[in-house]
Write an enzyme that holds these catalytic residues in place. Sequence first.
Site, PDB file in Angstrom:
ATOM      1  N   ASP A 136     -17.702 -35.441   5.939  1.00 31.38           N
ATOM      2  CA  ASP A 136     -17.997 -35.858   4.556  1.00 31.38           C
ATOM      3  C   ASP A 136     -19.480 -35.657   4.259  1.00 31.38           C
ATOM      4  OD1 ASP A 136     -17.806 -36.907   2.052  1.00 31.38           O
ATOM      5  OD2 ASP A 136     -17.405 -38.956   2.662  1.00 31.38           O
TER       6      ASP A 136
ATOM      7  N   GLU B  18     -24.038 -38.587  -4.273  1.00 35.28           N
ATOM      8  CA  GLU B  18     -22.611 -38.746  -4.557  1.00 35.28           C
ATOM      9  C   GLU B  18     -22.124 -40.059  -3.965  1.00 35.28           C
ATOM     10  OE1 GLU B  18     -18.337 -38.708  -4.349  1.00 35.28           O
ATOM     11  OE2 GLU B  18     -19.649 -38.748  -2.616  1.00 35.28           O
TER      12      GLU B  18
ATOM     13  N   ASP C 197     -25.716 -35.568   0.586  1.00 33.41           N
ATOM     14  CA  ASP C 197     -26.038 -36.919   1.061  1.00 33.41           C
ATOM     15  C   ASP C 197     -24.886 -37.483   1.886  1.00 33.41           C
ATOM     16  OD1 ASP C 197     -24.689 -36.975  -1.511  1.00 33.41           O
ATOM     17  OD2 ASP C 197     -24.949 -39.147  -1.509  1.00 33.41           O
TER      18      ASP C 197
ATOM     19  N   GLU D 222     -14.729 -32.049  -0.499  1.00 31.90           N
ATOM     20  CA  GLU D 222     -14.540 -33.422  -0.017  1.00 31.90           C
ATOM     21  C   GLU D 222     -13.432 -33.419   1.030  1.00 31.90           C
ATOM     22  OE1 GLU D 222     -16.153 -36.057  -0.453  1.00 31.90           O
ATOM     23  OE2 GLU D 222     -17.247 -35.873  -2.338  1.00 31.90           O
TER      24      GLU D 222
ATOM     25  N   HIS E 289     -21.750 -32.573  -2.030  1.00 29.86           N
ATOM     26  CA  HIS E 289     -22.902 -33.461  -1.856  1.00 29.86           C
ATOM     27  C   HIS E 289     -23.442 -33.348  -0.440  1.00 29.86           C
ATOM     28  CE1 HIS E 289     -20.707 -36.647   0.417  1.00 29.86           C
ATOM     29  NE2 HIS E 289     -19.678 -36.312  -0.332  1.00 29.86           N
TER      30      HIS E 289
ATOM     31  N   HIS F 168     -17.126 -41.550   6.947  1.00 31.68           N
ATOM     32  CA  HIS F 168     -17.922 -42.794   6.940  1.00 31.68           C
ATOM     33  C   HIS F 168     -17.824 -43.575   8.249  1.00 31.68           C
ATOM     34  CE1 HIS F 168     -17.987 -43.028   2.232  1.00 31.68           C
ATOM     35  NE2 HIS F 168     -18.086 -41.785   2.675  1.00 31.68           N
TER      36      HIS F 168
HETATM   37 ZN   LIG Z   1     -17.814 -37.184   0.163  1.00 29.53          ZN
END
Ligand SMILES: [Zn+2]
Length: 382
Positions: free
Chosen positions: A106, A140, A75, A169, A73, A354
């Site tokens: 990520d 995602e 995003d 990931e 992903h 994150h």
């Molecule tokens: Zn991820």
Amino acid sequence: MAIEQVLETLAKLVSFRSVTPYSSGSLEYIAKLLTNAGFSCDIEVFGEKEEEKTTNLYARYGNGSPNICFAGHIDVVPPLNEDLWDYNPFELKVIGEKVYGRGTVDMKGAIACGIVSALNYLKIYPSPSGSISFLLTSDEEGCAKFGTKPMLEYLAKKGEKIDFSILGEPTARAHFGDTIAIGRRGSVNFVLKIIGKQGHVAYPHTAINPITSAVKIATNLMNIDFDNGSEFFEKTNLEVTSFDVGNNVVNIIPEQATLKFNVRFNDFHSAKSIFGIVLEVISKHEVIFDLQYESSAESFVQKYSEKMKKFTAIVQNQSQIPPKIDTNGGTSDARFIHKYSEIVEFGLSFDQAHKINEHTQISDLQSLYNVYYNSLVEFLQK
Ligand SMILES: [Zn+2]
């Protein structure tokens, strides 16, 4: 030098403000890079409403099998308090041995490693015995309804077959290469409303305090022993995430208490069987309640295949430690992909995912590039 190419590609990817569900031009940029290298690219937008519209990219080089696919992903989660960041989250910053930027772990870092490894591989081996593909979405981190899932359905209808997917990931726990995921736990969210009777705090006999029951029930729920784990899974776990009565005064016994909790479950259970266990525990209490649940993912684990064993050997060769074959972490698009293709999840360290000042070690990017490149060599040479 491959690492310079990876950093250059990563810098470009980080510069796109691709906060879920927006690609913000990033997938179009990747499609252009891959088209120039001989890939055929298919960009599909799913979702009806403006705020749902999700861009997806499938790119393929060659038409032979096996078809080795880099999935992922583009995003990212929002940076939130940008003023708490030391650097602009959308500008890759190299500081010593690390690179900073939203998505570095990520998972734009892994996507950059996948792209550069494919392009470099094809420069040396322009006629691989098999195909290289990319399956990338921009949804995602959000609801994931208009991303990889409908894209896989669309590709299956067209007769596309993916044999082995590598989803980048972040998987590493303590060191690069220590973990490869071949499954995932399931996840189910519960909302439990306990209904009492509102009244004056000085006259409790005229009221029913829902907090009294809610506290007992919460304790019982947290003490449920679901199982002891299985071959590839840890124990099923319940976490209470919210306890709310919506009361901002001091002299009222509230009418309702709401508990929210999440269960991450292994392959002994389904969302429905977890619901059954939870309901039984709550039903032992004499209380009026309403229980709702919603599952975003069932648990799954794949057979540990020959290709997975080969991939594991490549990782071990790179990191010099035997990786743990694992199923932990949050949900990912692997929950959709495994229905169409064998899949391993392998990327950078999840410790930084994150976070404010998200960053990765440059040496980890180099190692990840090596693993991806060597996988192409392993799977696509005659
Ligand atoms: Zn991820």
